[in-house]
Design an enzyme around this catalytic site. Structure first.
Site, PDB file in Angstrom:
ATOM      1  N   ALA A   4       5.082 -13.172   1.796  1.00  0.00           N
ATOM      2  CA  ALA A   4       4.866 -14.071   2.943  1.00  0.00           C
ATOM      3  C   ALA A   4       4.376 -15.554   2.062  1.00  0.00           C
ATOM      4  O   ALA A   4       3.999 -15.764   0.820  1.00  0.00           O
ATOM      5  CB  ALA A   4       3.527 -13.845   3.725  1.00  0.00           C
ATOM      6  N   GLY A  20       5.950  -8.930   2.397  1.00  0.00           N
ATOM      7  CA  GLY A  20       6.654  -8.848   3.584  1.00  0.00           C
ATOM      8  C   GLY A  20       8.177  -8.546   3.118  1.00  0.00           C
ATOM      9  O   GLY A  20       9.166  -8.057   3.924  1.00  0.00           O
ATOM     10  N   GLU A  38       8.503  -4.968   2.965  1.00  0.00           N
ATOM     11  CA  GLU A  38       8.665  -4.494   4.515  1.00  0.00           C
ATOM     12  C   GLU A  38       9.715  -4.669   5.145  1.00  0.00           C
ATOM     13  O   GLU A  38      10.666  -3.981   5.785  1.00  0.00           O
ATOM     14  CB  GLU A  38       7.366  -5.232   5.148  1.00  0.00           C
ATOM     15  N   GLU A  98      -0.783  -6.995  -0.748  1.00  0.00           N
ATOM     16  CA  GLU A  98      -1.682  -7.525   0.270  1.00  0.00           C
ATOM     17  C   GLU A  98      -3.006  -7.227   0.077  1.00  0.00           C
ATOM     18  O   GLU A  98      -3.883  -8.075   0.070  1.00  0.00           O
ATOM     19  CB  GLU A  98      -1.227  -6.924   1.528  1.00  0.00           C
TER      20      GLU A  98
END
Length: 188
Positions: free
Chosen positions: A63, A108, A111, A131
């Protein structure tokens, strides 16, 4: 403004084009990615897609933390939900979507790769869910998809330590389907 879209035959190539920010995810990328997936679904000429990142350093390095930190507290949940919805649409697409992972696929980015139907990685790729190092959890379904792909034990280890793994280990664990040279990535 954050994606490059190219059609090669019946394949839509989606390139996240923020190399100056290691292709990190922000609100614009999530919105435009959702629009690109909707385009894929609505165009009967398109039979599938490849998602990759611009440059050789990163598929998506996570992110955009600077951008995320500027989101007002009352908007963080809708921002996370929007990303979850886009990744869900990728995962449940009736047309195959392949992640071509070049470089870092962290947070992310990992992901996003896991939401795709298949993952092809260059031999310089690294996968991880770091994270926890920021006091956060994977917000776009990574905790569920990682367990489904590599099993509970190793997924728990990666989620709790924030460690990154290289492409060869990702292949051995089943996180990626193929590993190839960076030059052969898109062709594979």
């Amino acid at each position: 403004t954050t994606l490059l879209l190219e059609t090669e035959g019946a394949t839509l190539k989606i390139t996240i084009n923020r190399p100056e920010a290691m292709n990190s995810l922000n609100a614009d990328v999530i919105t435009e990615l959702g629009l690109a997936i909707a385009h894929l679904q609505s165009d009967p000429e398109l039979r599938g897609a490849i998602i990759t990142g611009a440059g050789s350093k990163a598929f998506v390095a996570g992110a955009d933390i600077a951008g995320v930190n500027q989101i007002p507290a009352n908007e963080t949940e809708p921002f996370s939900k929007r990303g979850q919805d886009v990744f869900f649409s990728i995962e449940n697409s009736p047309k195959p979507i392949i992640a071509a992972v070049n470089g870092f696929a962290l947070g992310g980015g990992c992901e996003l790769a896991m939401a795709c139907h298949m993952r092809v990685a260059s031999d310089n790729a690294k996968f991880g869910q770091p994270e926890v190092n920021l006091g956060l959890v994977a917000g776009y379904g990574g905790t569920q998809r990682l367990v489904q792909l590599i099993g509970k034990g190793k997924a728990t280890e990666l989620l709790l330590t924030g460690a990154a793994i290289k492409a060869d280990e990702a292949l051995a664990l089943g996180l990626t389907n193929y590993v190839t040279s960076p030059d052969a990535l898109i062709a594979k």
